[in-house]
Design a protein around this motif. Structure first.
Motif, PDB file in Angstrom:
ATOM      1  N   UNK A 182      -3.848  -1.662   0.711  1.00  0.00           N
ATOM      2  CA  UNK A 182      -2.718  -2.299   1.824  1.00  0.00           C
ATOM      3  C   UNK A 182      -2.542  -0.521   2.437  1.00  0.00           C
ATOM      4  N   UNK A 183      -2.139  -0.445   3.920  1.00  0.00           N
ATOM      5  CA  UNK A 183      -1.900   0.922   4.542  1.00  0.00           C
ATOM      6  C   UNK A 183      -0.270   0.675   3.715  1.00  0.00           C
ATOM      7  N   UNK A 184       0.489   2.586   3.805  1.00  0.00           N
ATOM      8  CA  UNK A 184       1.785   2.209   3.366  1.00  0.00           C
ATOM      9  C   UNK A 184       2.676   2.056   3.819  1.00  0.00           C
ATOM     10  N   UNK A 185       3.771   1.735   3.179  1.00  0.00           N
ATOM     11  CA  UNK A 185       4.563   0.862   3.871  1.00  0.00           C
ATOM     12  C   UNK A 185       4.838   2.259   5.415  1.00  0.00           C
ATOM     13  N   UNK A 186       5.206   3.431   4.910  1.00  0.00           N
ATOM     14  CA  UNK A 186       5.676   4.162   6.551  1.00  0.00           C
ATOM     15  C   UNK A 186       4.444   4.202   7.420  1.00  0.00           C
ATOM     16  N   UNK A 187       3.304   3.768   6.456  1.00  0.00           N
ATOM     17  CA  UNK A 187       2.263   3.373   7.653  1.00  0.00           C
ATOM     18  C   UNK A 187       2.366   1.996   8.528  1.00  0.00           C
ATOM     19  N   UNK A 188       2.476   1.293   7.970  1.00  0.00           N
ATOM     20  CA  UNK A 188       3.403   0.428   8.605  1.00  0.00           C
ATOM     21  C   UNK A 188       3.960   0.022   9.789  1.00  0.00           C
ATOM     22  N   UNK A 189       5.199   0.845   9.284  1.00  0.00           N
ATOM     23  CA  UNK A 189       6.248   0.696   9.825  1.00  0.00           C
ATOM     24  C   UNK A 189       6.663   1.260  10.632  1.00  0.00           C
TER      25      UNK A 189
END
Length: 259
Positions: free
Chosen positions: A54-61
């Motif tokens: 999955x995309x990183x936490x930062x990317x989704x944020x």
């Protein structure tokens, strides 16, 4: 599609592997639920395939305009559904065979007091024995990790944090201390769903109630640490039982106070 449009689609996560995943969320709906539904749809539609990261936490944020807490709650819910797995330090990945999960807890059904109590009762049955076994088997280093997790929880609530991750980490450290991977797997399966205040928003706008509740949890955590450190299975079992039974009573009381 024009070159500019293609660039925009790529920028917003609209490529062939996961079209529409990384785009801002609808501001009306509850953040966590929409993140869960969006990622789940990507998985079931095949845009995010088995084993995909999955995309990183930062990317989704950044792309969805949500907080780190929302992203982490969503990942916990997806893990409980059996759709994703997490690897320490590596991120979240689509489960290789989500269809073969023998048991699952639907996060959408965890928004009521009754469901919170059911989860607490399930945890009581498992975690009482986990605490007792950890008191016998945990290494000195693992006991230090358990104590450290309790102290990290204390510091988090002192800053006014909801301390969901810190609460989970404390119970997870005890599971690790059992030297039994099945206890660890049980908590990994439930993830953040074991923390009632993640699935039921009793404290929204009620800072004083939240502080009182978390301070009670803090004291009980310290009692569990003391029992495990003392290497007393009886005391550890009873301290964990008291902690989770008290949790049920507190939630019933809080539901009445904010109802």
């Amino acid at each position: 599609m024009t070159g500019q449009a293609k660039h925009s689609a790529r920028k917003n996560g609209g490529g062939s592997t996961r079209p529409g995943l990384l785009r801002p969320l609808n501001p009306v709906r509850r953040r966590t639920e929409e993140v869960v539904e969006r990622i789940a749809a990507q998985i079931t539609d095949g845009h995010l395939q088995a084993g995909a990261r999955l995309p990183t936490e930062q990317a989704m944020m950044t792309a969805m305009g949500v907080s780190r807490t929302v992203v982490r709650e969503a990942i916990s819910a997806l893990r409980a559904r059996g759709l994703v797995t997490t690897r320490q330090g590596a991120g979240a990945f689509v489960n290789n065979d989500a269809s073969q999960q023998p048991y699952a807890i639907d996060p959408e059904g965890l928004g009521s007091l009754d469901s919170v109590i059911e989860i607490l009762e399930l945890r009581t049955a498992v975690e009482m024995e986990a605490a007792a076994i950890a008191s016998e088997r945990a290494t000195a280093a693992q006991i230090k990790v358990i104590a450290k997790a309790a102290n990290v929880f204390t510091r988090a609530i002192a800053k006014g944090d909801r301390a969901i991750k810190e609460d989970f980490d404390f119970h997870y450290a005890i599971a690790v201390g059992t030297q039994n991977s099945r206890f660890v797997g049980f908590l990994e399966f439930l993830g953040g769903l074991i923390i009632p205040r993640q699935s039921i928003r009793t404290f929204d706008g009620k800072a004083e109630l939240q502080t009182r509740y978390l301070e009670s949890i803090e004291k009980e955590h310290q009692m569990i640490v003391a029992a495990i450190t003392e290497r007393s299975p009886r005391k550890a079992r009873e301290a964990m039982r008291r902690h989770l039974v008290n949790g049920k009573a507190r939630y019933k009381q809080l539901a009445d106070e904010v109802g």
